[in-house]
Design a protein around this motif. Structure first.
Motif, PDB file in Angstrom:
ATOM      1  N   TRP A  31       0.698  -1.238  -0.079  1.00  0.00           N
ATOM      2  CA  TRP A  31      -0.103   0.083   0.144  1.00  0.00           C
ATOM      3  C   TRP A  31       0.893   1.364  -0.029  1.00  0.00           C
ATOM      4  O   TRP A  31       0.663   2.104  -0.980  1.00  0.00           O
ATOM      5  N   GLY A  33       3.775   1.499  -0.972  1.00  0.00           N
ATOM      6  CA  GLY A  33       4.906   1.624  -2.385  1.00  0.00           C
ATOM      7  C   GLY A  33       3.559   2.206  -3.408  1.00  0.00           C
ATOM      8  O   GLY A  33       4.289   2.834  -4.142  1.00  0.00           O
ATOM      9  N   ALA A  34       2.445   1.783  -3.255  1.00  0.00           N
ATOM     10  CA  ALA A  34       1.584   2.150  -4.416  1.00  0.00           C
ATOM     11  C   ALA A  34       1.078   3.640  -4.261  1.00  0.00           C
ATOM     12  O   ALA A  34       0.626   4.334  -5.173  1.00  0.00           O
ATOM     13  N   THR A  35       1.185   4.192  -3.085  1.00  0.00           N
ATOM     14  CA  THR A  35       0.626   5.534  -2.722  1.00  0.00           C
ATOM     15  C   THR A  35       1.760   6.713  -2.508  1.00  0.00           C
ATOM     16  O   THR A  35       1.489   7.772  -1.922  1.00  0.00           O
ATOM     17  N   VAL A  40      10.281   7.687  -4.351  1.00  0.00           N
ATOM     18  CA  VAL A  40      10.120   7.837  -5.526  1.00  0.00           C
ATOM     19  C   VAL A  40      10.292   6.565  -6.498  1.00  0.00           C
ATOM     20  O   VAL A  40      10.251   6.539  -7.405  1.00  0.00           O
ATOM     21  N   GLU A  41      11.096   5.582  -5.495  1.00  0.00           N
ATOM     22  CA  GLU A  41      11.601   4.398  -6.463  1.00  0.00           C
ATOM     23  C   GLU A  41      10.954   3.451  -5.555  1.00  0.00           C
ATOM     24  O   GLU A  41      11.638   2.613  -4.842  1.00  0.00           O
ATOM     25  N   PRO A  42       9.669   2.888  -5.490  1.00  0.00           N
ATOM     26  CA  PRO A  42       9.053   2.099  -4.554  1.00  0.00           C
ATOM     27  C   PRO A  42       9.263   0.738  -4.713  1.00  0.00           C
ATOM     28  O   PRO A  42       9.308  -0.286  -4.102  1.00  0.00           O
ATOM     29  N   ILE A  43       9.900   0.388  -6.021  1.00  0.00           N
ATOM     30  CA  ILE A  43      10.070  -0.954  -6.196  1.00  0.00           C
ATOM     31  C   ILE A  43      11.494  -1.529  -5.369  1.00  0.00           C
ATOM     32  O   ILE A  43      11.313  -2.592  -4.740  1.00  0.00           O
ATOM     33  N   LYS A  44      12.407  -0.679  -5.712  1.00  0.00           N
ATOM     34  CA  LYS A  44      13.558  -1.096  -4.905  1.00  0.00           C
ATOM     35  C   LYS A  44      13.295  -0.946  -3.298  1.00  0.00           C
ATOM     36  O   LYS A  44      13.832  -1.951  -2.721  1.00  0.00           O
ATOM     37  N   LEU A  46      10.569  -1.499  -1.834  1.00  0.00           N
ATOM     38  CA  LEU A  46       9.747  -2.831  -1.208  1.00  0.00           C
ATOM     39  C   LEU A  46      10.549  -3.981  -1.286  1.00  0.00           C
ATOM     40  O   LEU A  46      10.486  -4.710  -0.267  1.00  0.00           O
ATOM     41  N   LEU A 100       8.662  -7.172 -10.331  1.00  0.00           N
ATOM     42  CA  LEU A 100       8.461  -5.631 -10.545  1.00  0.00           C
ATOM     43  C   LEU A 100       9.877  -5.396 -10.632  1.00  0.00           C
ATOM     44  O   LEU A 100      10.078  -4.278 -11.807  1.00  0.00           O
ATOM     45  N   ASP A 101      10.847  -5.914 -10.304  1.00  0.00           N
ATOM     46  CA  ASP A 101      12.199  -5.390 -10.417  1.00  0.00           C
ATOM     47  C   ASP A 101      12.949  -5.698 -11.841  1.00  0.00           C
ATOM     48  O   ASP A 101      13.130  -4.757 -12.735  1.00  0.00           O
TER      49      ASP A 101
END
Lengths: 206, 298
Positions: A31, A33-35, A40-44, A46, A100-101
């Protein structure tokens, strides 16, 4: 003794509660990561958070026996939940990395084979699979307690590889992964017969 | 001599300030779907990253190794007064105040791709002047072959410098022809505003065809020399970071592939995009490396 009171209190805590508590960070992190809550780089971010929780749970699992032996704190009832959730977070960490990555199938395999830090991490995950599969009463009966315990010593290797994976991934020598590796090595060292034998026997605490 | 090079990205590619401010407000309201939905447009259009993205995700180890540390801790850095000591093989060595330097320079906007060695990237609308103009000002002598740069060392304001993670101060270097190339700039601002501390205030190098760590921040010293100067990451891990460090999708970092990158700002479902040779500046810079084995001189 304080420890005895804690132990008594812990007996009242149902194990399923621990499963629920340890599950909560996963959806919460997705959540965030999505918001925008993971930057600004939620993939790494998370991926890193999930891996870090996995490593913390692996270390917690390794701490159960020494805590009982040296401190008298009995967390044995919760060890399976800790281990199963550690595996879950390693699996989620791997899933985020894959989907995702890295995203590109050809590159995933190339990374696993060619890059030692990925190979090491992947090996740690593989070691955990038989442990997750046999984390039930039926398997303990089926294997017999001696063989089951021997099999579950793979957790030592998995935790060590996980911490090594973290250290190898970092740019330069950073302090945080060294602390994790130090904790794992410490928890493995106290299991050496010479050290473990000098401790008070666990029964004397009961 | 400014305006030697013209952007293929223009002002029209930059997001007007009120638009990205609006976008932040929307994100702040927590509408995740919008954030994820913005992904495809971002990838095709080479839209510069927002102020928030550019200033909150930084590698500036002087303030800590976490990407958020520079924004968190760089506020303590005092950037005035500021001067740059320029020495070595120059006709007019000396300590130049930033005001004296800027009085002689023409500030331009340069919208450049910025590719980190860690395989993420941004598009950044820098403001700055060509390094060549600064070197003209001090007069480069015939014997000079390289330019060495040094970042401020001030551990009381830069908490990361209190650990010996890197041998401080951070140092970088360029070959003289790279330094004189019209793409190479000394940047003093972003989006028309003064350079934020976390991005290397008040003045930093930007070399857009090289990995980001070559673009040294908060510069206090420039030395013209005839020997290849040491560079911080090369000193730390020579097998992973070379002196040249040109963006090259065909030469992988030992621990990860450099073939693709992720543009910051695409949210959780951000796609990987191919990394371009010399970060898309091949036409402008490839001739400087003609005949060199780029797998050896990485």
């Amino acid at each position: 003794m304080v420890v005895d009171r804690i132990n008594a209190g812990l007996r009242a805590v149902p194990v399923w509660l621990l499963y629920i508590l340890l599950s909560l960070p996963a959806p919460w992190l997705v959540w965030l990561g999505a918001t925008g809550g993971l930057g600004v780089e939620p993939i790494k971010a998370l991926e890193h958070e999930l891996g870090q929780i996995a490593l913390q749970l692996l270390i917690a699992g390794l701490a159960v026996t020494p805590l009982r032996r040296f401190v008298g704190l009995n967390l044995m009832r919760f060890r399976r939940a800790i281990g199963v959730m550690a595996f879950t977070y390693v699996a989620l960490h791997l899933l985020v990395w894959l989907v995702l990555d890295v995203q590109i199938v050809a590159q995933i395999w190339a990374d696993i084979v060619k890059r030692p830090c990925i190979t090491i991490g992947m090996l740690g995950f593989v070691l955990l699979i038989p442990l997750a599969v046999t984390s039930n009463n039926w398997s303990v009966r089926r294997l017999g307690p001696v063989a089951w315990r021997r099999l579950h010593r793979l957790a030592y290797g998995a935790a060590f590889l996980g911490a090594l994976h973290f250290l190898m991934l970092s740019r330069g020598f950073q302090i945080e992964p060294l602390i994790y590796l130090g904790l794992v090595v410490g928890l493995l060292l106290v299991r050496l017969p010479a050290l473990a034998g000098s401790a008070r026997p666990a029964v004397s605490r009961r | 001599m400014a305006h030697r090079w013209t952007n293929d990205l223009t002002r029209a590619d930059a997001t007007p300030e009120h638009v990205w401010l609006n976008r932040r407000q929307i994100l702040g309201a927590g509408v995740a779907a919008l954030a994820l939905g913005a992904t495809p447009a971002r990838a095709d259009a080479l839209e510069p990253n927002s102020w928030d993205e550019i200033t909150s995700y930084n590698n500036f180890y002087e303030f800590g190794t976490d990407k958020g540390d520079p924004k968190k801790y760089a506020g303590a850095l005092t950037t005035a007064p500021w001067s740059i000591e320029i020495d070595g093989m120059v006709d007019r060595p000396g300590t130049y105040s930033i005001e004296d330097i800027l009085a002689q320079m023409t500030i331009e906007e340069r919208i450049y791709r910025f590719r980190c060695v860690e395989a993420w990237s941004m598009v950044i609308p820098w403001n700055g002047f060509e390094l060549a103009d600064l070197l003209d000002m001090v007069g480069v002598q015939e014997s000079a072959k390289y330019v060495a740069f040094e970042t401020l060392y001030r551990p009381e304001e830069m908490p990361g410098q209190r650990t010996r993670f890197i041998e401080w101060p951070y140092v970088e270097g360029l070959r003289l022809d790279e330094a004189l190339h019209p793409l190479t700039i000394m940047a003093t601002g972003i989006y028309g505003k003064p350079m934020p501390n976390q991005n290397g205030a008040p003045i930093r190098l930007v070399v857009p065809w090289k990995y980001g760590f070559k673009s040294i921040k908060s510069i206090v010293k420039i030395t013209l020399t005839d020997v290849e100067p040491p560079t911080s990451w090369n000193r730390l891990q020579p097998s992973e970071y070379g002196f040249y460090s040109n963006v090259n999708p065909k030469v992988n970092h030992p621990r990860w592939s450099q073939a693709t990158e992720r543009r910051i700002g695409g949210g959780l479902l951000s796609p990987r995009i191919p990394t371009l040779m010399f970060n898309g500046y091949e036409d402008e810079v490839a001739s400087m490396y003609a005949g060199m084995d780029l797998t050896k001189f990485y």
